[in-house]
Design an enzyme around this catalytic site. Structure first.
Site, PDB file in Angstrom:
ATOM      1  N   MET A  82     -44.778  15.139  43.603  1.00  0.00           N
ATOM      2  CA  MET A  82     -43.330  14.124  42.787  1.00  0.00           C
ATOM      3  C   MET A  82     -42.908  15.539  42.781  1.00  0.00           C
ATOM      4  SD  MET A  82     -44.508  13.420  38.571  1.00  0.00           S
ATOM      5  CE  MET A  82     -45.139  12.398  38.477  1.00  0.00           C
TER       6      MET A  82
ATOM      7  N   TYR B 142     -51.672  16.677  49.736  1.00  0.00           N
ATOM      8  CA  TYR B 142     -53.014  15.876  48.318  1.00  0.00           C
ATOM      9  C   TYR B 142     -53.092  15.089  49.754  1.00  0.00           C
ATOM     10  CZ  TYR B 142     -50.993  16.490  43.639  1.00  0.00           C
ATOM     11  OH  TYR B 142     -50.458  17.623  42.796  1.00  0.00           O
TER      12      TYR B 142
ATOM     13  N   LYS C 248     -20.640   1.988  41.346  1.00  0.00           N
ATOM     14  CA  LYS C 248     -21.787   1.167  41.040  1.00  0.00           C
ATOM     15  C   LYS C 248     -22.565   2.339  41.085  1.00  0.00           C
ATOM     16  CE  LYS C 248     -22.921  -1.152  44.524  1.00  0.00           C
ATOM     17  NZ  LYS C 248     -23.910  -2.631  44.738  1.00  0.00           N
TER      18      LYS C 248
ATOM     19  N   ARG D  82     -27.021 -15.074  46.143  1.00  0.00           N
ATOM     20  CA  ARG D  82     -27.766 -14.329  45.454  1.00  0.00           C
ATOM     21  C   ARG D  82     -26.501 -14.331  44.085  1.00  0.00           C
ATOM     22  NH1 ARG D  82     -26.867  -7.757  46.891  1.00  0.00           N
ATOM     23  NH2 ARG D  82     -24.650  -8.192  46.194  1.00  0.00           N
TER      24      ARG D  82
HETATM   25  C1  LIG Z   1     -20.234  -7.417  44.905  1.00  0.00           C
HETATM   26  C2  LIG Z   1     -20.268  -5.907  45.879  1.00  0.00           C
HETATM   27  N1  LIG Z   1     -19.170  -5.490  46.747  1.00  0.00           N
HETATM   28  C3  LIG Z   1     -19.120  -4.425  46.934  1.00  0.00           C
HETATM   29  C4  LIG Z   1     -19.761  -3.676  47.150  1.00  0.00           C
HETATM   30  C5  LIG Z   1     -19.965  -2.462  48.587  1.00  0.00           C
HETATM   31  O1  LIG Z   1     -20.528  -2.688  49.471  1.00  0.00           O
HETATM   32  P1  LIG Z   1     -21.083  -0.617  50.630  1.00  0.00           P
HETATM   33  O2  LIG Z   1     -21.965  -0.217  49.583  1.00  0.00           O
HETATM   34  O3  LIG Z   1     -21.755  -1.629  51.977  1.00  0.00           O
HETATM   35  O4  LIG Z   1     -19.385  -0.785  50.643  1.00  0.00           O
HETATM   36  C6  LIG Z   1     -21.437  -3.520  46.826  1.00  0.00           C
HETATM   37  C7  LIG Z   1     -22.390  -3.464  47.460  1.00  0.00           C
HETATM   38  O5  LIG Z   1     -24.154  -2.940  47.196  1.00  0.00           O
HETATM   39  C8  LIG Z   1     -21.418  -5.125  45.859  1.00  0.00           C
HETATM   40  O6  LIG Z   1     -22.270  -5.550  45.462  1.00  0.00           O
END
Ligand SMILES: Cc1ncc(COP(=O)(O)O)c(C=O)c1O
Length: 383
Positions: free
Chosen positions: A323, A275, A42, A141
């Protein structure tokens, strides 16, 4: 590493795919042979580049991929990664369930609205959706609360009977796996076991049950079940310094952030820098201009603190990160413009690490690597 790229002109993030593959192999070696590894890619593989990292992880033995959004998962399919299961878990109403079904994604369902949308899409496409029911075992969550689980399981089984869905997984996520011994870990495992047992007794026959992120993969074998979902460990970053350095965990950092020094100049004592003039030279000195800033993901919060290896020595950000650039006090040294400055890397050559920047910016190393911006080209090594 198999190649050495030329010095950076402005900036680049080197991504060592050989290290990533070694990390996946190291993680596989920590789990029982039947436990599959889902490579979590992701957020563009935590800033490392999703498609290339996904391919490297699969080469090294990962057999699932995981993303947050459906768009991220569909992009993997569009890039030609069509023959492995991909779970995506962050759905919002109106998301493309139909495209997810057509692409054969495994789609997480945490509540009734999602089940309604996915079954409607299954009816419309005439195909069976692969869904994974997510349990909130205590993270608070995403996921289905234990009190709502029986109803969600019953509805999912009804949809399965109608041929609309196949429940391929039962899963959850830890709140405090990076704090070994935290009481919530055992409590979440108990709740997970009982929610899985309930669903299986009711008739769910999942392909995979899973709850382990990187810290649980590294420290908690009883949480491995059928599959583990490492993200940060795969990128060679320790989930928490208390768990050990990457080297102590058998991991190699994958990303190095480098920039070419843009200007070196002499300034007198008492000269304000950047800055706000939060840094003032104490004596006549030389300043080096490093051409990356918060637009590139260098945290402004590390102003006055962030470490950078320049010309054989670790220097400190002088004054504010702007920046597009920041300044280091070179203390009279005069490296040539274009000299490589290393903000972070493996640490093996005296350079700072992502963890050092996390400490300088009062955050976690996950955020340091993930936020490196799109303006920084990724250069892949070891492909
Ligand atoms: C649902 C889920 N699984 C696995 C992971 C992987 O987590 P990590 O990077 O701590 O291994 C994440 C990341 O936050 C996650 O949201």
């Amino acid at each position: 590493m198999t190649e050495t790229p030329p010095p950076p002109s402005r900036a680049r993030a080197e991504i060592d795919l050989g290290a990533l593959r070694a990390n996946v192999r190291a993680l596989r070696a920590r789990v029982a042979p039947h436990v599959r590894v889902m490579a979590v890619v992701k957020a563009d593989a935590y800033g490392h580049g999703a498609v290339r990292c996904a391919r490297a992880a699969l080469d090294a033995g990962a057999s699932w991929l995981g993303t947050a959004t459906p768009q991220e998962a569909l992009a993997l399919r569009a890039a030609g990664i069509t023959d492995v299961p991909v779970l995506c878990w962050l759905w919002t109403p109106g998301d493309p369930w139909d495209a997810g079904i057509e692409a054969g994604l495994d789609m997480a369902v945490s509540g009734r609205w999602a089940l309604d949308e996915v079954t409607a899409a299954a009816r419309a496409t005439g195909r069976t959706a692969r869904i994974q029911l997510k349990a909130d075992t205590g993270l608070g969550r995403n996921g289905c609360q234990p009190a709502d689980w029986p109803a969600l399981v019953a509805e999912a089984l009804k949809a399965e009977k109608d041929g609309l869905v196949k429940v391929t997984g039962l899963w959850s996520h830890f709140a405090c796996a990076d704090e070994p011994g935290h009481p919530s870990i055992a409590a979440q495992l108990d709740v997970f076991r009982s929610m899985v047992e309930y669903a299986e007794k009711a008739g769910v026959d999942p392909e995979v049950r899973h709850i382990a992120n990187s810290p649980a993969t590294l420290t908690l074998p009883e949480a491995h079940f059928d599959l583990v979902r490492p993200g940060i460990a795969m990128y060679g970053v320790s989930p928490a310094p208390e768990l050990g350095t990457p080297a102590e965990l058998g991991l190699r950092p994958v990303m190095s952030l480098k920039a070419g020094v843009a200007l070196v100049k002499e300034v007198p004592a008492g000269h304000g820098v950047s800055y706000g003039h939060h840094y003032v030279t104490g004596a006549e000195t030389t300043l080096g201009l490093i051409p990356v800033g918060y637009a590139d993901g260098v945290p402004r919060h590390a102003s006055g603190r962030g470490p950078v290896l320049v010309d054989g020595r670790v220097r400190t950000v002088a004054g504010r990160v702007a920046m597009d650039q920041f300044v280091v006090d070179l203390g009279g040294d005069r490296p040539e413009p274009g000299t490589e400055a290393v903000l972070f890397g493996s640490g093996e050559h005296g350079e700072p690490t992502a963890q050092d920047w996390a400490e300088a910016a009062d955050t976690i190393a996950y955020e340091i690597v993930t936020r490196i911006g799109a303006r920084v080209p990724r250069v892949y090594l070891g492909e």
